[in-house]
Design an enzyme around this catalytic site. Structure first.
Site, PDB file in Angstrom:
ATOM      1  N   HIS A   1       0.651  -1.134  -0.166  1.00 46.96           N
ATOM      2  CA  HIS A   1       0.058   0.419   0.000  1.00 46.96           C
ATOM      3  C   HIS A   1       0.991   1.108   0.292  1.00 46.96           C
ATOM      4  O   HIS A   1       0.613   2.009   0.057  1.00 46.96           O
ATOM      5  CB  HIS A   1      -1.019  -0.686   1.049  1.00 46.96           C
ATOM      6  CG  HIS A   1      -0.351   0.458   2.508  1.00 46.96           C
ATOM      7  ND1 HIS A   1       0.081  -0.085   3.407  1.00 46.96           N
ATOM      8  CD2 HIS A   1      -0.662   1.535   2.490  1.00 46.96           C
ATOM      9  CE1 HIS A   1      -0.095   0.602   4.483  1.00 46.96           C
ATOM     10  NE2 HIS A   1       0.423   1.873   4.304  1.00 46.96           N
TER      11      HIS A   1
ATOM     12  N   ASP B   1      -1.019  -7.547   1.851  1.00 50.60           N
ATOM     13  CA  ASP B   1      -0.071  -5.976   1.595  1.00 50.60           C
ATOM     14  C   ASP B   1       1.252  -6.153   2.319  1.00 50.60           C
ATOM     15  O   ASP B   1       1.876  -5.708   2.803  1.00 50.60           O
ATOM     16  CB  ASP B   1      -0.507  -5.213   2.696  1.00 50.60           C
ATOM     17  CG  ASP B   1      -0.230  -3.408   2.365  1.00 50.60           C
ATOM     18  OD1 ASP B   1      -0.858  -2.660   3.723  1.00 50.60           O
ATOM     19  OD2 ASP B   1       0.594  -3.121   1.875  1.00 50.60           O
TER      20      ASP B   1
ATOM     21  N   SER C   1       4.442   1.979   8.195  1.00 48.26           N
ATOM     22  CA  SER C   1       4.251   1.115   7.118  1.00 48.26           C
ATOM     23  C   SER C   1       4.865   0.678   7.093  1.00 48.26           C
ATOM     24  O   SER C   1       6.151   0.496   5.614  1.00 48.26           O
ATOM     25  CB  SER C   1       2.957   2.137   6.114  1.00 48.26           C
ATOM     26  OG  SER C   1       2.122   2.520   6.509  1.00 48.26           O
TER      27      SER C   1
END
Ligand SMILES: CO[C@H]1CCN(Cc2c(C)cc(C)c3[nH]ccc23)[C@H](CO)C1
Length: 290
Positions: free
Chosen positions: A53, A102, A226
């Protein structure tokens, strides 16, 4: 020879990168849209493991910079997001972001030379991890790795939060026993999941869950974390078991004014669930996948 993975310097005067030599900072500068910041882990001389992502279908390779060790902006040659990653897959059910699978691998233009501040982390089901776990080779199986690393119960692990110039280790417990269901249930408290009826729609079997206040208060991730690794330490060796994917509550978002709710949970892509893809993409990196 297979270079050793998951090693780091731990003496007092070691630099943040010498202590976390796999740490990678990724920036995507989209013209007219600002910069997206993500993290990653060096897993071989050519590859960085991160979250899918962090990238957008329209991103150009030259918008992506990867800081490895002290050198910045290693050129990205290719980007391999997991084929089953599709953030818009549940749009028709009014679920705007879906983080299943992801995970992505970034291939660098030039192979990285290892050094005290640039070293790869160990990946599950590779010879490096068999050695790090001091398991007798070749009797050790991938299932042995999973049983030893992701024991049933609260599993101690950590992620690294970059707060320039420091790299802070945040210790968290993977709720991999009875607490797992409460951990997953809190996903429904995320702003964008108000339309979620069954939490299993968004918390798929690909995720490990951390955060919350039981049995202790866990630190939480920020959006900028992330793609970073979720790490388990065994015999002073570092093994990556997850990729930071998404969280219910962004503790770095100033609008949240630092008050963290007890339902703040974080979800990490479990690397044991994407091994065939890892093995295929990293086939030439001599990691000795089992
Ligand atoms: C499910 O609904 C949420 C999706 C993701 N969240 C953003 C986010 C991303 C994208 C990635 C990481 C690592 C995060 N850690 C904490 C927040 C956070 C926002 C809430 O902040 C809405």
């Amino acid at each position: 020879t297979l270079s050793m993975c998951g090693l780091s310097l731990s003496h007092k005067t070691a630099t943040p990168l010498e202590k976390n030599p796999w740490h990678i900072s990724i920036k995507v500068a989209r013209p007219g849209k600002g910069v997206e910041s993500c993290k990653g882990a060096l897993v071989s001389p050519y590859f960085v493991l991160t979250a899918a992502h962090c990238f957008d279908i329209n991103d150009q390779a030259h918008w992506i910079t990867v800081d490895v060790g002290k050198t910045t902006s290693n050129k990205v040659v290719s980007l391999f997001s997991h084929p089953d990653y599709n953030i818009g897959k549940l749009r028709s059910e009014r679920i705007s972001e879906f983080y299943d699978y992801d995970v992505a691998l970034v291939k660098l233009e030039k192979r990285v030379t290892f050094s005290p501040e640039t070293r790869p982390i160990c990946l599950p089901c590779t010879e490096g991890t068999t050695r790090a776990l001091r398991r007798p080779h070749p009797k050790t199986s991938c299932q042995d790795h999973e049983r030893q690393l992701l024991k049933v119960g609260d599993v101690p692990s950590f992620f690294v939060h970059e707060k320039k110039p420091a790299l802070e280790r945040k210790e968290v417990l993977i709720k991999n026993g009875p607490k797992k269901w409460a951990c997953q249930a809190d996903a429904k408290k995320a702003t964008i999941y108000v339309n979620v009826t069954d939490v299993a729609q968004v918390v798929t079997p690909r995720f490990l869950c951390t955060g919350g206040i039981e049995p202790v208060v866990d630190p939480n991730t920020c959006k900028g974390d992330s793609g970073g690794p979720l790490i388990i330490t065994q015999n002073r060796r570092y093994i990556q078991v997850g990729v930071i994917s998404w969280g219910v509550f962004d503790v770095c978002n100033l609008k949240n004014k630092g008050k963290v709710p007890p339902y703040a949970r974080d979800f990490h892509l479990n690397l044991f669930t994407v091994l065939p893809w890892l093995k295929e993409k990293l086939a030439e990196e001599q990691l000795g996948f089992l």
